[in-house]
Design a protein around this motif. Sequence first.
Motif, PDB file in Angstrom:
ATOM      1  N   ALA A 185       0.867  -1.190   0.000  1.00 30.18           N
ATOM      2  CA  ALA A 185       0.000   0.000   0.000  1.00 30.18           C
ATOM      3  C   ALA A 185       0.896   1.230   0.000  1.00 30.18           C
ATOM      4  CB  ALA A 185      -0.881  -0.002   1.231  1.00 30.18           C
ATOM      5  N   GLY A 186       0.888   1.961  -1.062  1.00 28.57           N
ATOM      6  CA  GLY A 186       1.755   3.145  -1.152  1.00 28.57           C
ATOM      7  C   GLY A 186       2.747   2.974  -2.278  1.00 28.57           C
ATOM      8  N   LYS A 188       3.162   0.213  -3.979  1.00 32.69           N
ATOM      9  CA  LYS A 188       2.546  -0.749  -4.896  1.00 32.69           C
ATOM     10  C   LYS A 188       3.388  -2.029  -5.043  1.00 32.69           C
ATOM     11  CE  LYS A 188      -0.463  -2.537  -7.563  1.00 32.69           C
ATOM     12  NZ  LYS A 188      -1.557  -3.190  -6.842  1.00 32.69           N
ATOM     13  N   TRP A 213       1.724  12.827   4.323  1.00 30.70           N
ATOM     14  CA  TRP A 213       1.666  11.828   3.259  1.00 30.70           C
ATOM     15  C   TRP A 213       0.249  11.488   2.830  1.00 30.70           C
ATOM     16  CZ3 TRP A 213      -1.019   7.618   4.743  1.00 30.70           C
ATOM     17  CH2 TRP A 213      -1.077   7.348   6.108  1.00 30.70           C
ATOM     18  N   GLN A 214      -0.727  11.781   3.711  1.00 30.79           N
ATOM     19  CA  GLN A 214      -2.097  11.439   3.343  1.00 30.79           C
ATOM     20  C   GLN A 214      -2.681  12.413   2.322  1.00 30.79           C
ATOM     21  OE1 GLN A 214      -3.170  11.090   7.522  1.00 30.79           O
ATOM     22  NE2 GLN A 214      -4.424   9.355   6.955  1.00 30.79           N
ATOM     23  N   THR A 215      -2.106  13.602   2.248  1.00 28.66           N
ATOM     24  CA  THR A 215      -2.690  14.610   1.364  1.00 28.66           C
ATOM     25  C   THR A 215      -1.749  15.080   0.265  1.00 28.66           C
ATOM     26  OG1 THR A 215      -2.005  16.269   2.963  1.00 28.66           O
ATOM     27  CG2 THR A 215      -4.293  15.532   3.093  1.00 28.66           C
ATOM     28  N   PRO A 217       0.904  14.019  -2.635  1.00 24.56           N
ATOM     29  CA  PRO A 217       1.498  12.920  -3.401  1.00 24.56           C
ATOM     30  C   PRO A 217       3.018  12.960  -3.405  1.00 24.56           C
ATOM     31  CG  PRO A 217       0.171  14.337  -4.820  1.00 24.56           C
ATOM     32  CD  PRO A 217       0.044  14.877  -3.435  1.00 24.56           C
TER      33      PRO A 217
ATOM     34  N   GLU B  69      -0.270   2.397   7.471  1.00 24.60           N
ATOM     35  CA  GLU B  69      -0.653   3.723   6.971  1.00 24.60           C
ATOM     36  C   GLU B  69      -2.019   3.719   6.290  1.00 24.60           C
ATOM     37  OE1 GLU B  69       2.249   2.275   6.338  1.00 24.60           O
ATOM     38  OE2 GLU B  69       3.733   3.539   7.314  1.00 24.60           O
ATOM     39  N   ILE B  70      -2.277   2.672   5.552  1.00 24.26           N
ATOM     40  CA  ILE B  70      -3.538   2.646   4.797  1.00 24.26           C
ATOM     41  C   ILE B  70      -4.748   2.599   5.750  1.00 24.26           C
ATOM     42  CG2 ILE B  70      -3.542   0.107   4.424  1.00 24.26           C
ATOM     43  CD1 ILE B  70      -4.673   2.715   1.847  1.00 24.26           C
ATOM     44  N   GLU B  73      -5.207   6.032   6.972  1.00 24.10           N
ATOM     45  CA  GLU B  73      -5.780   6.900   5.927  1.00 24.10           C
ATOM     46  C   GLU B  73      -7.315   6.806   5.934  1.00 24.10           C
ATOM     47  OE1 GLU B  73      -3.958   7.636   1.974  1.00 24.10           O
ATOM     48  OE2 GLU B  73      -5.609   6.421   1.223  1.00 24.10           O
ATOM     49  N   ILE B 197      -4.662   9.419  -0.883  1.00 21.96           N
ATOM     50  CA  ILE B 197      -3.889   9.050  -2.071  1.00 21.96           C
ATOM     51  C   ILE B 197      -3.247   7.675  -1.992  1.00 21.96           C
ATOM     52  CG2 ILE B 197      -3.457  11.351  -2.976  1.00 21.96           C
ATOM     53  CD1 ILE B 197      -0.855  11.376  -1.481  1.00 21.96           C
ATOM     54  N   LEU B 198      -3.073   7.119  -0.790  1.00 20.14           N
ATOM     55  CA  LEU B 198      -2.482   5.773  -0.725  1.00 20.14           C
ATOM     56  C   LEU B 198      -3.433   4.751  -1.351  1.00 20.14           C
ATOM     57  CD1 LEU B 198      -0.761   5.436   2.761  1.00 20.14           C
ATOM     58  CD2 LEU B 198       0.287   5.787   0.544  1.00 20.14           C
ATOM     59  N   ARG B 201      -3.515   5.444  -5.194  1.00 26.07           N
ATOM     60  CA  ARG B 201      -2.315   5.021  -5.920  1.00 26.07           C
ATOM     61  C   ARG B 201      -2.180   3.504  -5.952  1.00 26.07           C
ATOM     62  NH1 ARG B 201       2.392   8.975  -6.161  1.00 26.07           N
ATOM     63  NH2 ARG B 201       3.548   7.078  -6.390  1.00 26.07           N
ATOM     64  N   ASN B 202      -2.682   2.846  -4.928  1.00 28.25           N
ATOM     65  CA  ASN B 202      -2.609   1.394  -4.925  1.00 28.25           C
ATOM     66  C   ASN B 202      -3.570   0.800  -5.941  1.00 28.25           C
ATOM     67  OD1 ASN B 202      -3.031  -1.497  -3.412  1.00 28.25           O
ATOM     68  ND2 ASN B 202      -1.037  -0.560  -3.111  1.00 28.25           N
ATOM     69  N   PHE B 207       1.209   8.477 -11.918  1.00 30.10           N
ATOM     70  CA  PHE B 207       2.398   9.305 -11.721  1.00 30.10           C
ATOM     71  C   PHE B 207       2.163  10.725 -12.192  1.00 30.10           C
ATOM     72  CE2 PHE B 207       4.570   6.145  -9.912  1.00 30.10           C
ATOM     73  CZ  PHE B 207       5.087   5.147 -10.704  1.00 30.10           C
ATOM     74  N   ASN B 210      -1.453  12.800 -10.748  1.00 37.35           N
ATOM     75  CA  ASN B 210      -1.532  12.804  -9.293  1.00 37.35           C
ATOM     76  C   ASN B 210      -2.728  13.636  -8.856  1.00 37.35           C
ATOM     77  OD1 ASN B 210       0.240  11.250  -7.865  1.00 37.35           O
ATOM     78  ND2 ASN B 210       1.954  12.634  -8.236  1.00 37.35           N
ATOM     79  N   TRP B 212      -5.018  14.836  -5.973  1.00 42.24           N
ATOM     80  CA  TRP B 212      -4.946  14.879  -4.518  1.00 42.24           C
ATOM     81  C   TRP B 212      -5.796  16.016  -3.983  1.00 42.24           C
ATOM     82  CZ3 TRP B 212      -2.132  18.980  -2.151  1.00 42.24           C
ATOM     83  CH2 TRP B 212      -1.394  19.767  -3.035  1.00 42.24           C
TER      84      TRP B 212
END
Lengths: 314, 311
Positions: A185-186, A188, A213-215, A217, B69-70, B73, B197-198, B201-202, B207, B210, B212
């Motif tokens: 997750a993150g 990939k 990091w949550q907001t 990229p 982290e996920i 989030e 975004i995690l 992006r997963n 790229f 992006n 957000w």
Amino acid sequence: MDNKIGRREFFKKSAQIGFSTALGFGFVSLTEGRVSLSGDESVDICVATGSDYHATTLKTVECLGGMKKFVPQDAKVALLPNSQSRHPGTFTKPEVVRAVIEMCNKAGAKEVNCLTWLKREYWEDSGLAAAVDEAGATMRFIEPEEANFKSVPVPGWKAMKEVMIMKEFYNNDVFIDMPIIKDHAGNKFTGTQKNLMGLNFRTNNRLFHRQDWQTNPESVEYLDQCIVDLNKVVKPTLCVVDATEFITTNGPFGPGELAKPQKIVAGVDRVAIDAYCTTLWGMKGEDIYMIKLGSEQGLGEIDLNKVKIKEIKA
Amino acid sequence: MKIRAFFLHSRVLCCLCFFLSTALGLPAVQGMLIQYLPNRGEAGDWIREGEPQHFEGEALYEYIDGGAEIYHEYGFKRVTVQDFVNRTGKSVSVEVFEMTNSESAYGIFTFKTHKAGRKVSIGADAQLADYYLNFWKGNILVTLTGFDETSETRDGLLLLAQVIDTKLDLSGKRPWIVSYLPRENFMSQSVKYFKGILGLRNSHPFFVLNIWGFEEGAKADYAKGYSVFIFRFKDSDRSFGQYGQLKKRSAEHPEYKVHKTANKEIFTALDNRERRFFVSIHRASIFLVLGDIDHIQALEIFQKIQEEIGD
């Protein structure tokens, strides 16, 4: 440190079997990613496929010329398998670790050490602790306290000026990186490069994640850059990668969808190995920012057209 | 009367849980999650093995190192983990996650499930895969993991999940944004709900694109070979700002080809893998279609979403 073999004697032995040392780190390493085989033949990556993962691992390293190419007589070998979770497809399989330990011992290693700062339960639940013990290696459980880690400056850093590597790591002569490839997750993708976070102090690893990091990229990309910086400090002598059965979703902890290519991938070039491994679940190296950065910053070759890959059946 | 009875019932239950967990020497919150786990005799021959583990807030990193982290989030509060074994020695790990609210539980459920999974009738939504099962209900996500792919293990997953479901006297709705995804050719098990975004992006490596700063997002795959994304922003200033950025980044990327359209609120491009995508803006939302689709079909999809959202 007393039983560590003398550097001069060690380098002499290394030179005799065609090695040079990675600058400044004292580890046996190849000068280039490509491995010379008999005659004019050379290879970057060997890939073996088979349902017996122990036998497949033996075949893969044999294809690279055998473990003696990487482990000199009397060397102390550090292994870094991944044992992050006990869910299927999330940890390096015990059969793979067992095979590598056996090969190191057969090559004449003085000792083989499996390093971790994770709790003992992780290794027991996955069956890895038993495999390490039975195959004749030692589990080195490092308490995750700052005193057990050493601050190491990163040459050519872009995000992390310094990292914190476990001191015990530097008591070894050879380093074998042994990740399982899987979803993350993150990022990939996690493989040879990301696995090195297992050597770095947990608190320092947390710095790889910026507060926003949550907001933002750019902060996710910052994590990728930190991993690449970490890889500038530690260069594996050899990578033996478990791509037998791994999760392609809900990584790195799982449970997730399992892909089962039944492959073991080995070589020295981390970027090339990771780029190859992304193709095992329908991606390209360029799809993973960390691999792209690793290539751009000289850690290895991302273009698989330029990589010599030897595929065999085990 | 029904409402009053419901609140009375809930209060009694909470007090009872607090009393029991305190009596057992556990913090109240941990006791709250343990109560959902099956007791001896409630799930056939499956019984608890070992002690449960509890992780709260930031301590989740101790349990899921490198992958916590996920959960944060989406909005994580705490988790209780308990192993179960049966008479033949099969093993199942049960994780009960308490999330911030039902949207968080639904979101992490969609993150952890896969379009190849089988829908089963447990909780609000449930999905059974080869060796694991996820379901959500209220603000709770339950993940059950077996350690092989035998039918005995899968039967165990279903039985344990059903018992837990009966103990969860909770309800919650899926986020509205998911209902805006067009239903034609829709692969219902592919839906993803994003809070950051995690998760995004997963689901797809953007790229260049992006995206957000969105409040929430949703995605689904369609049988005809394309995917639809919807992102909702706090206000139209932010959505238009992001739309402008997307267009600029795509135009500046050396490997992307942006094509002009008559409508300034839609642009289309080919990415570096020759995949076509269309992006549209409507008030505080951005829509994106990616994959095997032509211009007319993309416009129809955008039209349908706009109609669903309304004013």
